[in-house]
Design an enzyme around this catalytic site. Structure first.
Site, PDB file in Angstrom:
ATOM      1  N   TYR A   1     -31.025 100.461 -21.116  1.00 48.51           N
ATOM      2  CA  TYR A   1     -31.027  99.141 -20.480  1.00 48.51           C
ATOM      3  C   TYR A   1     -29.602  98.808 -20.085  1.00 48.51           C
ATOM      4  O   TYR A   1     -28.679  98.935 -20.891  1.00 48.51           O
ATOM      5  CB  TYR A   1     -31.572  98.087 -21.444  1.00 48.51           C
ATOM      6  CG  TYR A   1     -31.556  96.679 -20.881  1.00 48.51           C
ATOM      7  CD1 TYR A   1     -32.407  96.309 -19.840  1.00 48.51           C
ATOM      8  CD2 TYR A   1     -30.686  95.712 -21.394  1.00 48.51           C
ATOM      9  CE1 TYR A   1     -32.398  95.023 -19.332  1.00 48.51           C
ATOM     10  CE2 TYR A   1     -30.672  94.419 -20.888  1.00 48.51           C
ATOM     11  CZ  TYR A   1     -31.535  94.073 -19.854  1.00 48.51           C
ATOM     12  OH  TYR A   1     -31.520  92.801 -19.353  1.00 48.51           O
TER      13      TYR A   1
ATOM     14  N   ASP B   1     -21.942 102.767 -20.295  1.00 45.74           N
ATOM     15  CA  ASP B   1     -22.270 101.370 -20.540  1.00 45.74           C
ATOM     16  C   ASP B   1     -22.101 101.129 -22.034  1.00 45.74           C
ATOM     17  O   ASP B   1     -22.985 101.438 -22.836  1.00 45.74           O
ATOM     18  CB  ASP B   1     -23.700 101.065 -20.078  1.00 45.74           C
ATOM     19  CG  ASP B   1     -24.068  99.608 -20.313  1.00 45.74           C
ATOM     20  OD1 ASP B   1     -23.229  98.865 -20.875  1.00 45.74           O
ATOM     21  OD2 ASP B   1     -25.193  99.211 -19.942  1.00 45.74           O
TER      22      ASP B   1
ATOM     23  N   LYS C   1     -20.841  91.668 -25.052  1.00 46.31           N
ATOM     24  CA  LYS C   1     -21.175  91.381 -26.444  1.00 46.31           C
ATOM     25  C   LYS C   1     -19.933  91.138 -27.333  1.00 46.31           C
ATOM     26  O   LYS C   1     -19.375  90.063 -27.289  1.00 46.31           O
ATOM     27  CB  LYS C   1     -22.107  92.471 -26.976  1.00 46.31           C
ATOM     28  CG  LYS C   1     -23.433  92.438 -26.163  1.00 46.31           C
ATOM     29  CD  LYS C   1     -24.580  93.239 -26.696  1.00 46.31           C
ATOM     30  CE  LYS C   1     -25.829  92.874 -25.889  1.00 46.31           C
ATOM     31  NZ  LYS C   1     -26.507  93.978 -25.221  1.00 46.31           N
TER      32      LYS C   1
HETATM   33  C1  LIG Z   1     -26.994  93.803 -23.682  1.00 47.05           C
HETATM   34  C2  LIG Z   1     -26.748  94.926 -22.771  1.00 47.05           C
HETATM   35  C3  LIG Z   1     -26.538  94.732 -21.393  1.00 47.05           C
HETATM   36  C4  LIG Z   1     -26.713  93.402 -20.723  1.00 47.05           C
HETATM   37  O1  LIG Z   1     -25.820  92.439 -21.155  1.00 47.05           O
HETATM   38  P1  LIG Z   1     -26.159  90.882 -20.869  1.00 47.05           P
HETATM   39  O2  LIG Z   1     -24.950  90.189 -21.375  1.00 47.05           O
HETATM   40  O3  LIG Z   1     -27.411  90.589 -21.617  1.00 47.05           O
HETATM   41  O4  LIG Z   1     -26.342  90.745 -19.403  1.00 47.05           O
HETATM   42  C5  LIG Z   1     -26.189  95.818 -20.630  1.00 47.05           C
HETATM   43  N1  LIG Z   1     -26.057  97.035 -21.159  1.00 47.05           N
HETATM   44  C6  LIG Z   1     -26.274  97.263 -22.473  1.00 47.05           C
HETATM   45  C7  LIG Z   1     -26.103  98.634 -23.012  1.00 47.05           C
HETATM   46  C8  LIG Z   1     -26.646  96.221 -23.319  1.00 47.05           C
HETATM   47  O5  LIG Z   1     -26.890  96.470 -24.600  1.00 47.05           O
END
Ligand SMILES: *Cc1c(COP(=O)(O)O)cnc(C)c1O
Length: 428
Positions: free
Chosen positions: A145, A240, A268
């Site tokens: 994701y 990511d 995060k």
């Molecule tokens: C949480 C997450 C996202 C998205 O971040 P948001 O702040 O919710 O838009 C993208 N990539 C990874 C790997 C994530 O865990």
């Protein structure tokens, strides 16, 4: 059974005003057959709902709260910056300080741009990769994701997996014709695609430890193959690390596995609980971002001082010597305890852990990709979730999510959690 009257009352009101009653889909707890508990407050590793029930929290706001809720240093940093203002829409010293900390920490990052969410970070990184290479195709992996940008909502993990959404209405077919989604951890399959389409591929984006289909670590050789093949074909490799950055190690998964991507996305933890994202990478790539370069990307609240202050305070805490060793020990204690408890109850589980993120699958097989994750016993996970909640343990309401341990969790909290799990496994 815990009393959830107030939560139910709030949920009913929310349903009338907010789609699904929530501002992010998985929070609705639909897939585990539960109603959401509404939160009143949180402190350390505890979270309290609107009915006054107390839980040990393993969601940590979905990852950011690595030092726990309301850490005194983070609260103090936020309070102190509030005396200066909440937003200026102009540069501040705080942005340089957080950028410098990120650059120092993350091996491959030489310059960094702050945005407001992980979604914005990956979306911008993809645009930059396409801009730099002049190519269109994006390769991603099933069950990863990367936020909810159009290009990346293909075979996505997290809420998309939880709700079994194949793609999303509203994403034009033509937008995703340039997205290839491949099985995670399939080195040979990936090599074949690079051989066939390498010259068209702008970038390969991956969660270096998958954390949005449960936790699935990379098999040996997978990340190495991504690095070698992208380099060979002139494609950009994007890690990511929105979840893994500052989580699995101070320098993220790229430090842990010793692989250097071209672009890294973060979020995060670097916002310490405030809305933040960031993307960074090699200098010559990042220099293509406007206004230095011509790849456009902007944000009214980007580099927000309150978020920068919370991020800086958090990174200062976790940079302390021994922080990650302690966190790793606590998490290992939890994972060992859960595994043993399940085994004693005769329940098959596979528990994967990297650093302080972990995932529990009800299966007797190893889980290497999205298909494996999807074939685990989801009904059993739902009962497990509901029973754990009732025992005062707050987990993510989906098997396709990670659990996070913070430095506020002590051996005693872990013991309480394992004791609850022992009872729950026997009842499953
Ligand atoms: C949480 C997450 C996202 C998205 O971040 P948001 O702040 O919710 O838009 C993208 N990539 C990874 C790997 C994530 O865990």
């Amino acid at each position: 059974m815990l009393n959830h009257n107030m939560s139910l009352k709030l949920y009913k009101r929310a349903l009338e005003k907010i789609p699904g009653g929530v501002n992010s889909p998985v929070r609705a707890c639909k897939s585990v057959g539960a109603d959401p508990v509404f939160i009143d407050r949180a402190d350390g590793c505890f979270i309290f709902d609107a009915d006054g029930n107390r839980y040990i929290d393993y969601v940590g706001s979905w990852g950011p709260l690595i030092v726990g809720h309301r850490h005194p240093a983070v609260i103090e940093a936020i309070e102190s910056v509030l005396n200066r203002g909440t937003s200026f829409g102009a540069p501040t010293d705080l942005e340089i300080e957080l950028a410098a900390m990120v650059i120092e920490a993350v091996p491959s990052v030489e310059m960094v741009r702050m945005v407001n969410s992980g979604t914005e970070a990956t979306m911008s990184a993809i645009r930059l990769a396409r801009g730099v290479t002049g190519r269109d195709t994006v390769v991603k992996f099933d069950g990863c994701y990367h936020g909810h940008a159009d290009t990346l909502l293909v075979e996505a993990g997290s809420g998309v997996a939880t709700l079994s959404i194949p793609g999303s209405p509203g994403v034009p077919k033509s937008f995703v014709t340039h997205t290839l989604s491949l099985p995670y951890n399939d080195v040979e399959g990936f090599k074949k695609v690079m051989e066939r389409d390498g010259e068209k591929i702008a970038c390969v984006i991956v969660e270096p430890v998958a954390g949005n289909m449960g936790v699935v670590p990379p098999v040996p050789g997978f990340l190495e193959a991504l690095r070698e093949e992208t380099e060979r074909h002139g494609s950009i490799l994007i890690f990511d690390e929105v979840m893994t950055g500052f989580r699995v190690a101070y320098g993220g998964a790229q430090q842990l596995y010793g692989i250097s991507p071209d672009i890294t996305t973060l979020g995060k933890i670097i916002g310490g609980g405030m809305p933040v994202g960031a993307y960074g990478g090699r200098r010559e790539i990042m220099e293509q971002v406007a206004p230095q370069g011509s790849v456009y990307q902007a944000g009214t609240l980007s580099g927000n001082p309150v978020a920068m202050a919370a991020g800086i305070a958090t990174l200062k805490e976790i940079k302390r010597p021994g922080f990650y060793d302690n966190l790793e020990n606590t998490t290992a204690q939890l994972v060992d305890g859960l595994t043993k408890a399940a085994r004693q109850a005769g329940i098959s589980v596979t528990v994967d852990r990297v650093g302080s993120m972990a995932g529990l699958f009800f299966t007797d097989r190893t889980v290497k990709n999205f298909n494996d994750a999807k074939t685990c016993d989801l009904d059993r996970f739902s009962s497990y979730y509901r029973k754990m909640l009732n025992s005062g343990i707050y987990l993510a309401p989906s098997q396709f999510e990670a659990l996070f341990v913070s430095s506020a969790h002590t051996a005693e909290h872990i013991d309480t959690t394992v004791a609850a799990a022992e009872k729950v496994f026997r009842e499953l």
